[in-house]
Design an enzyme around this catalytic site. Structure first.
Site, mmCIF file in Angstrom:
data_model
loop_
_atom_site.group_PDB
_atom_site.id
_atom_site.type_symbol
_atom_site.label_atom_id
_atom_site.label_comp_id
_atom_site.label_asym_id
_atom_site.label_seq_id
_atom_site.Cartn_x
_atom_site.Cartn_y
_atom_site.Cartn_z
ATOM 1 C CG HIS A 174 -2.105 -0.864 1.122
ATOM 2 N ND1 HIS A 174 -2.076 -2.179 1.508
ATOM 3 C CD2 HIS A 174 -3.359 -0.643 0.654
ATOM 4 C CE1 HIS A 174 -3.255 -2.735 1.290
ATOM 5 N NE2 HIS A 174 -4.060 -1.833 0.763
ATOM 6 C CE LYS B 227 -3.949 -0.524 4.764
ATOM 7 N NZ LYS B 227 -5.215 0.094 5.196
#
Ligand SMILES: NC(=O)C1=CN([C@@H]2O[C@H](COP(=O)(O)OP(=O)(O)OC[C@H]3O[C@@H](n4cnc5c(N)ncnc54)[C@H](O)[C@@H]3O)[C@@H](O)[C@H]2O)C=CC1
Ligand SMILES: O=C(O)C1=N[C@H](C(=O)O)C[C@H](O)C1
Length: 272
Positions: free
Chosen positions: A160, A164
């Site tokens: 990600h 995040k």
């Protein structure tokens, strides 16, 4: 159906990556209308028109920090924020008897208790991933795990963007749970703690997780089944956050005629 009859949707976390995507899609939607947007109290978007705050023209919806008044206008609340905020929104959404679609990830087990209580009064649809692709991949993962013996090690690897805050991702945990179900167990029993240092050899039958964080990766998930001499990799690549937002809007509409209770995207997509 006139515009006024379309289900009215409130989006929380309006300035966030998902909040902005949802606001844009709802402003163009022919099946739902954006009736309110929320940000955390003190945020500099509060009091601004959401269209202008996002860099465009005014759309007549003002960003508010007043969750009680804003949610009171909603038939559904779509919520991609933080675990603490989603727990608080669940109580208000239940009081308004509106559908609460929760995309937020990173919940602790203790957070699930107030969510369950709120779902006694109105529908809550919660999933760590709202895309069709990932929800289909869960079914495939369950089947492959059921078909293969414990000599096939299962690992979930996810990547990600650098912003995040939770790991493993909600999606990785959903896929791990599906794999555990395929093996007739629960993830809590099979999950390997994060590896570092002298971990010792891999425990047979366990499910491991690895997380990569960097750049602007939207979301990538591999479920790896590894045996001696061969590997199967089931992969989902998200390249556009619109897939999550479209799924969440679909869930908000699906929930309109549902009674109180806890639902997930498999229910919405008819994959149950
Ligand atoms: N289920 C799914 O399909 C997906 C889930 N997510 C999850 O959604 C969550 C948000 O992701 P992003 O949009 O990337 O994060 P983000 O950090 O860009 O946005 C979160 C927003 O929530 C706001 N917020 C926090 N507390 C609030 C409160 N009390 N009231 C109103 N607003 C509040 C923040 O100010 C921020 O604007 C994360 O947990 C992420 O993992 C993200 C994408 C897809
Ligand atoms: O934070 C994100 O961005 C995402 N979060 C969800 C998750 O934790 O799995 C879904 C998607 O992968 C994007």
């Amino acid at each position: 159906m006139s515009d006024r009859e379309l289900p009215g949707i409130v989006v929380t976390g309006a300035s966030g990556r998902m909040g902005q995507m949802l606001a844009r899609l709802l402003l163009e939607s022919e099946t739902a209308r954006l009736v309110g947007v929320l940000e955390r109290p003190g945020h500099d978007w509060i009091g601004k028109d959401i269209g202008e705050a996002m860099g465009g023209t005014a759309v007549g919806v003002t960003v508010s920090g007043d969750a009680v008044a804003t949610i009171a206008q909603a038939q559904a609340v779509i919520d991609f924020t933080s675990p603490a905020a989603s727990v608080a929104f669940a109580e208000l959404t239940a009081q308004a008897r509106a559908v609460h679609v929760i995309g937020t990830t990173g919940f602790e087990d203790a957070d699930l208790v107030p969510l369950k209580a709120a779902a006694r009064h109105a529908p809550i649809i919660r999933a760590g991933n709202m895309s069709l692709g990932v929800n289909l991949l869960m079914g495939l993962t369950r089947k492959v795990a059921a078909a293969l013996g414990e000599d096939w090690d299962i690992e979930v690897v996810e990547a990600h963007h650098r912003h995040k805050v939770d790991a493993p991702s909600g999606t990785a945990l959903m896929l791990g749970e599906a794999a555990a179900e395929g093996r007739g167990a629960s993830l809590a029993d099979l999950r390997t703690p994060a590896r570092e240092g002298i971990t010792g050899p891999r425990e047979t039958g366990s499910i491991g997780f690895s997380a990569i964080r960097g750049g602007n990766v939207v979301g990538e998930h591999d479920v790896i089944f590894a045996a001696d001499g061969e590997r199967i990799v089931l992969r989902h690549l998200a390249t556009d956050r619109a897939i999550f937002a479209r799924g969440a809007i679909r869930a908000a509409l699906w929930g309109q005629d549902k009674g109180p209770g806890e639902y997930d995207m498999a229910d919405v997509l008819g994959l149950g």
